[in-house]
Design an enzyme around this catalytic site. Sequence first.
Site, PDB file in Angstrom:
ATOM      1  N   LYS A  79       0.857  -1.189   0.000  1.00  0.00           N
ATOM      2  CA  LYS A  79       0.000   0.000   0.000  1.00  0.00           C
ATOM      3  C   LYS A  79       0.891   1.238   0.000  1.00  0.00           C
ATOM      4  O   LYS A  79       1.926   1.256   0.677  1.00  0.00           O
ATOM      5  CB  LYS A  79      -0.894  -0.030   1.239  1.00  0.00           C
ATOM      6  CG  LYS A  79      -1.914   1.088   1.330  1.00  0.00           C
ATOM      7  CD  LYS A  79      -2.807   0.910   2.553  1.00  0.00           C
ATOM      8  CE  LYS A  79      -3.858   1.969   2.686  1.00  0.00           C
ATOM      9  NZ  LYS A  79      -4.741   1.749   3.850  1.00  0.00           N
ATOM     10  N   SER A 154      -9.707   1.517   2.928  1.00  0.00           N
ATOM     11  CA  SER A 154      -8.879   2.322   2.049  1.00  0.00           C
ATOM     12  C   SER A 154      -7.823   1.518   1.283  1.00  0.00           C
ATOM     13  O   SER A 154      -7.298   1.992   0.281  1.00  0.00           O
ATOM     14  CB  SER A 154      -8.168   3.406   2.847  1.00  0.00           C
ATOM     15  OG  SER A 154      -7.304   2.825   3.816  1.00  0.00           O
ATOM     16  N   SER A 178      -9.766  -0.857   7.049  1.00  0.00           N
ATOM     17  CA  SER A 178      -9.214  -0.733   5.704  1.00  0.00           C
ATOM     18  C   SER A 178      -8.492  -1.958   5.153  1.00  0.00           C
ATOM     19  O   SER A 178      -8.107  -1.945   3.986  1.00  0.00           O
ATOM     20  CB  SER A 178      -8.275   0.457   5.626  1.00  0.00           C
ATOM     21  OG  SER A 178      -9.034   1.617   5.542  1.00  0.00           O
TER      22      SER A 178
HETATM   23  N1  GLN Z   1     -12.834   3.780   6.238  1.00  0.00           N
HETATM   24  C1  GLN Z   1     -12.315   4.218   7.501  1.00  0.00           C
HETATM   25  C2  GLN Z   1     -11.958   5.683   7.421  1.00  0.00           C
HETATM   26  O1  GLN Z   1     -12.249   6.263   6.452  1.00  0.00           O
HETATM   27  C3  GLN Z   1     -11.168   3.366   7.886  1.00  0.00           C
HETATM   28  C4  GLN Z   1      -9.927   3.722   7.195  1.00  0.00           C
HETATM   29  C5  GLN Z   1      -8.782   2.847   7.550  1.00  0.00           C
HETATM   30  O2  GLN Z   1      -8.943   1.797   8.173  1.00  0.00           O
HETATM   31  N2  GLN Z   1      -7.607   3.285   7.192  1.00  0.00           N
HETATM   32  O3  GLN Z   1     -11.411   6.245   8.299  1.00  0.00           O
END
Ligand code: GLN
Length: 510
Positions: A79, A154, A178
């Site tokens: 990532k 994400s 994410s």
């Molecule tokens: N979707 C969640 C957010 O927008 C989690 C993001 C993540 O786990 N990095 O914060």
Amino acid sequence: MEIWELGAKNIREQVLRKEISAQEVLDSFLARTAEVEPKIHAYIELIEPQARLDAARVDALIMRGEDPGPLAGLPVALKDNLNLKGVQCTCASRILEGYISPYDATAVKKLRKAGAVFTGKTNCDEFAMGSSTENSAFGVTRNPWDLQRVPGGSSGGSAAAVAAGMAPLSLGSDTGGSIRQPASFTGVCGLKPTYGRVSRYGLVAFGSSLDQIGPFGNSVWDCALALEAIAGEDPRDGTTSKRPVPRYTEGLKRPVKGLVAGVPREMMELVTDPGVRREFERALKIISDLGVTVVETSLPTTEYCLDVYYIIAPSEASSNLARFDGVRYGRRAKARDLDEMYYETRGQGFGIEVQRRIMLGTFALSAGYYDAYYLRAARIRTLVRRDFDKAFAAHDVLLSPTAPMVAFKIGERVDDPLAMYAADVLTVPVNLAGIPALSVPCGFSRPDESGPELPCGLQIMGKPYDEETVLALGYAFEEACSDWFVPKTAAMRKSLSSQEECEVVVRDTI
Ligand code: GLN
């Protein structure tokens, strides 16, 4: 069968037996990538020359009779919020464009030592803020099961790369779901380890009390192998645990018969897709057939978790992202004075969701509102932890669907932040509590009569540092489902080859 279709376990064994070389493995994955990446757009950057050097190094070790490490030439996608020395690290943000990592993140360093070959940096939501990978400054990643849909987020690029067969393993980061949510949306396995199990050094910080790095793989075994390589104490991250790292791959076959699994009723109330509920209930039946006692349980604070998360995570983010000021990293806007330079750099460099989070967090931490928001959220977080402690006193694991829905359409939620945040409702409690959780594919739902079937995930939550039980149950469950899941994945990958290339949709995020 092509090498990329063999699965991490077989590939690694064949490399160690010298039946295939790490370079041949890489060639196969690169050829697959050339074929499907124009349709998926999982990567921000492919790093073929470095990958070739990595693979040659692994082959040289094997030729000399030395141990190349447990990953023995397995390609790994990273990532793009993980630092990989000498390679750009953008966090999918304009503000970091051109920033070259001067060092390897600890997890990356450990993987390198374990014999991994890095293929490139994958697309994600900007600074890992989002649930669909649409908040990227470098375009949208598509879900290999349906190119009109998001891969989740994400870490959507890392999930899609594994799902489409472009890499056998990848790393993501999980602050509120994410890793698990995109794993669920793309039909792969994804593991968020216990907070403190994997060093966060070199992971660009989002919510420091929530962030964890974890793997994606095609199977539970693959995730166990990667976790084994990246876990452990790191003097550079004071929150890492001194506990020894178990041989997770060896623990997979431990018996699951006699385990007690709780299903929190408050989580079930949040499942919106009837297909997801149906598949989850079928999974529960399979799990009880394995000899696990499945009972209903309660986590009364579940209803507050999303609100608490969306105060704590932006608060921490507003502080963490203060360092991107045009002075130290990446891009700097032209300006007449210092204030204007900060203002323009951050205004032009950060996308709309990141700006929203910074404003939310700054507000929640401001002197007048701190008690009403941040402090209150921190207190409720303690209650969430207590709920989990209580539940784990009576159960070995907790089970829920990973997400309340299957992958949604590109563009469907992007202008409605609350609808987007709702995709995390079943995953954020785990981060607030700091416990480990695995998402393993458990079935398919067809939200659209005329559209394709889409995968859904089973979330297995465990006690702190009890990844072994979580993985063992995931492994036993997967064994029980593999005869129908594996052929469906193979068919999806085959059909992907005949799909047309998709244009890269770059949303105007500013
Ligand atoms: N979707 C969640 C957010 O927008 C989690 C993001 C993540 O786990 N990095 O914060």
